[in-house]
Design an enzyme around this catalytic site. Structure first.
Site, PDB file in Angstrom:
ATOM      1  CD  GLU A  94     -12.226  13.743   0.083  1.00 32.35           C
ATOM      2  OE1 GLU A  94     -12.931  13.537   1.084  1.00 32.35           O
ATOM      3  OE2 GLU A  94     -11.834  12.853  -0.673  1.00 32.35           O
ATOM      4  CB  CYS A 107      -3.565  16.565   5.256  1.00 39.15           C
ATOM      5  SG  CYS A 107      -3.481  14.992   4.409  1.00 39.15           S
ATOM      6  CB  CYS A 114      -5.106   6.940  -5.141  1.00 39.18           C
ATOM      7  SG  CYS A 114      -3.394   6.358  -4.946  1.00 39.18           S
ATOM      8  CB  CYS A 118      -3.139   0.766  -0.484  1.00 39.42           C
ATOM      9  SG  CYS A 118      -1.568   1.387  -1.110  1.00 39.42           S
ATOM     10  CB  CYS A 121      -6.121   3.242   1.139  1.00 42.92           C
ATOM     11  SG  CYS A 121      -6.306   5.018   0.855  1.00 42.92           S
ATOM     12  N   GLY A 167      -4.116  10.343  -3.372  1.00 46.21           N
ATOM     13  CA  GLY A 167      -3.143  10.259  -4.450  1.00 46.21           C
ATOM     14  C   GLY A 167      -1.755   9.871  -4.003  1.00 46.21           C
ATOM     15  CD  GLU A 168       2.996   7.650  -4.151  1.00 42.23           C
ATOM     16  OE1 GLU A 168       2.511   7.036  -3.194  1.00 42.23           O
ATOM     17  OE2 GLU A 168       4.033   8.330  -4.050  1.00 42.23           O
ATOM     18  CB  SER A 199       3.291  10.309   2.737  1.00 48.44           C
ATOM     19  OG  SER A 199       3.111   8.946   3.047  1.00 48.44           O
ATOM     20  CB  SER A 222       2.942   4.165   3.124  1.00 52.73           C
ATOM     21  OG  SER A 222       2.547   5.510   3.300  1.00 52.73           O
ATOM     22  CG  LEU A 223       7.383  -0.910   6.073  1.00 47.24           C
ATOM     23  CD1 LEU A 223       8.217  -1.165   4.823  1.00 47.24           C
ATOM     24  CD2 LEU A 223       8.278  -0.922   7.312  1.00 47.24           C
ATOM     25  CG  ASN A 302      -8.058   6.304  10.467  1.00 48.20           C
ATOM     26  OD1 ASN A 302      -8.259   6.416  11.675  1.00 48.20           O
ATOM     27  ND2 ASN A 302      -6.995   6.822   9.876  1.00 48.20           N
ATOM     28  CB  CYS A 345      -4.431   8.142   7.448  1.00 50.83           C
ATOM     29  SG  CYS A 345      -3.312   9.272   8.222  1.00 50.83           S
TER      30      CYS A 345
HETATM   31  N1  SAH Z   1       0.025   7.494  -1.455  1.00 47.19           N
HETATM   32  C1  SAH Z   1       0.862   8.065  -0.436  1.00 47.19           C
HETATM   33  C2  SAH Z   1       0.211   9.268   0.213  1.00 47.19           C
HETATM   34  C3  SAH Z   1      -1.023   8.958   1.024  1.00 47.19           C
HETATM   35  S1  SAH Z   1      -0.606   9.173   2.683  1.00 47.19           S
HETATM   36  C4  SAH Z   1       1.229   6.996   0.569  1.00 47.19           C
HETATM   37  O1  SAH Z   1       0.723   5.892   0.461  1.00 47.19           O
HETATM   38  O2  SAH Z   1       2.084   7.234   1.406  1.00 47.19           O
HETATM   39  C5  SAH Z   1      -1.865   8.345   3.464  1.00 47.19           C
HETATM   40  C6  SAH Z   1      -1.340   7.499   4.600  1.00 47.19           C
HETATM   41  O3  SAH Z   1      -2.474   6.893   5.191  1.00 47.19           O
HETATM   42  C7  SAH Z   1      -0.445   6.362   4.118  1.00 47.19           C
HETATM   43  O4  SAH Z   1       0.602   6.189   5.037  1.00 47.19           O
HETATM   44  C8  SAH Z   1      -1.362   5.173   4.157  1.00 47.19           C
HETATM   45  O5  SAH Z   1      -0.654   3.981   4.380  1.00 47.19           O
HETATM   46  C9  SAH Z   1      -2.273   5.518   5.298  1.00 47.19           C
HETATM   47  N2  SAH Z   1      -3.578   4.879   5.212  1.00 47.19           N
HETATM   48  C10 SAH Z   1      -4.239   4.494   4.115  1.00 47.19           C
HETATM   49  N3  SAH Z   1      -5.417   3.949   4.436  1.00 47.19           N
HETATM   50  C11 SAH Z   1      -5.506   3.994   5.779  1.00 47.19           C
HETATM   51  C12 SAH Z   1      -6.506   3.633   6.702  1.00 47.19           C
HETATM   52  N4  SAH Z   1      -7.662   3.098   6.303  1.00 47.19           N
HETATM   53  N5  SAH Z   1      -6.256   3.833   8.010  1.00 47.19           N
HETATM   54  C13 SAH Z   1      -5.118   4.421   8.410  1.00 47.19           C
HETATM   55  N6  SAH Z   1      -4.158   4.821   7.582  1.00 47.19           N
HETATM   56  C14 SAH Z   1      -4.346   4.596   6.278  1.00 47.19           C
END
Ligand code: SAH
Length: 365
Positions: A94, A107, A114, A118, A121, A167-168, A199, A222-223, A302, A345
């Site tokens: 995507e 993006c 992935c 998480c 996600c 993905g990461e 990211s 992503s913290l 989201n 996201c």
């Molecule tokens: N794997 C990498 C790249 C993905 S970036 C990473 O984790 O950074 C996608 C971003 O969207 C990340 O910051 C993640 O924390 C955030 N994200 C994932 N699921 C989400 C959701 N349901 N709502 C909002 N942000 C989300």
């Protein structure tokens, strides 16, 4: 669809030169080919009319510039477009095109699915299908630009890229770095690394490696939780590289920052889970304790039916932001884009529903 042919979309000029030398062609033909692939963003050799017909036919026999097909295309009411693509081996990819007044952001995905699990996600639900190649990464950007501007047109100056799709990216490091080098070439797309943000969920060794690369993209982390206890639960990668190690890597990465450059922490705001004033204080203390001069992007969650979380309220996000500000941390609230088409996201999970417009698109568009 089988793919034995070389995918030239991810090849730097040097590789094209080697290939055309094998073909017995002069070096200027490689430069023409690179220009057709990258500057004109053509995905069919037959359209490269400045190349002799015989060479075009030979290229088509041995190589390809189109391994991804556009399965569907969703357009949000805010103008964001989500392109659902398929690889030659039928895996979903995507790419999201986000128009903004002065510039566009694309993006892109670094992996199909992935493997990081998480909990908030949707992409995680797919599991890891496969890491993408450099060619598949570059082709996503080409398809998104062609969808917006048409193939053969000039690439608009100032397009930004974020490796924030599925993905990461730090686990697709080699493909990603190769793709970024190809895209930075000024005789091609000319999207310099300074316009790219990668990211990561916190792959510590790769954060350190990225810091050593002179022409490197910007970094976002992503913290999403200020304590190991909570982060272990939300982002299992934390068990492998806990906060102390992540913060130490960030601190070291800071030494590689250019003047004016800051890196970003992203924090997904989950209602009642990680969004209290106490959590905000803990975030601020964590960053201040390590003396990290980063900014924090607050991303309201989201939602999706299958995810067990709700977004924090606007008031909660604002209160969280105020607590950070009082402790000297700059925070920004990220406006969700393309939520209605599952483009925001954490929502990229190859969904075919919720299409506002689902227009067929030519393979070479
Ligand atoms: N794997 C990498 C790249 C993905 S970036 C990473 O984790 O950074 C996608 C971003 O969207 C990340 O910051 C993640 O924390 C955030 N994200 C994932 N699921 C989400 C959701 N349901 N709502 C909002 N942000 C989300």
């Amino acid at each position: 669809m089988e793919q034995a042919k070389a995918h030239l979309t991810g090849s730097p000029l040097s590789e094209l030169t080697d290939l055309l030398i094998e073909f017995g062609e002069p070096p200027f033909r490689a430069r023409q080919l690179f220009h057709n692939l990258q500057a004109r963003r053509l995905r069919a050799f037959d359209e490269m009319t400045d190349l002799p017909q015989s060479l075009r036919a030979r290229l088509a026999d041995h190589a390809t510039a189109a391994t991804l097909t556009v399965e569907s295309r969703y357009v949000s009411e805010d103008g964001t477009r989500r392109l659902l693509l398929r690889t030659h081996d039928n895996l979903p990819v995507e790419t999201v095109f986000i128009p903004e007044e002065r510039r566009d952001t694309i993006c892109f995905s670094s992996q199909s699915g992935c493997g990081l699990k998480c909990d908030f996600c949707l992409t995680a639900r797919l599991g890891l299908l496969r890491t993408l190649t450099a060619g598949e990464i570059v082709e996503q950007i080409i398809i998104a630009l062609n969808d917006a501007y048409g193939a053969g047109t000039e690439t608009p100056r100032g397009t930004n890229l974020v490796a924030m799709g599925a993905g990461e990216p730090m686990l697709a490091f080699d493909s990603l770095m190769k793709a970024l080098r190809v895209m930075a070439d000024k005789s091609g797309l000319h999207i310099v690394t300074n316009r790219v943000t990668v990211s990561t969920a916190g792959v510590v060794p790769r954060i350190r490696e990225l810091a050593t690369i002179p022409e490197r993209p910007h970094l976002a982390i992503s913290l999403s939780a200020p304590t190991d206890e909570l982060r272990d639960r939300l982002m299992p990668i934390n068990k492998r590289w806990p906060l102390a190690e992540l913060m130490a890597a960030c601190k070291d990465f800071e030494k590689s920052l250019k003047p004016g450059e800051r890196f970003t922490f992203e924090y997904v705001m989950l209602d009642g889970v990680n969004d209290s004033n106490e959590h905000a204080r803990q975030v601020a203390n964590l960053l201040n304790r390590h003396n990290l001069k980063a900014k924090v992007n607050l991303i309201p969650h989201n939602p999706a039916e299958s995810l067990p979380y709700l977004p924090s309220s606007t008031e909660r996000v604002e209160a969280f932001k105020r607590v950070l500000a009082a402790k000297g941390i700059n925070a920004f609230v990220r406006r969700p884009r393309g939520r209605d088409i599952y483009a925001a996201c954490g929502q990229l999970a190859a969904r075919r529903t919720n299409a506002i417009s689902q227009l067929p698109m030519a393979r070479t568009a």
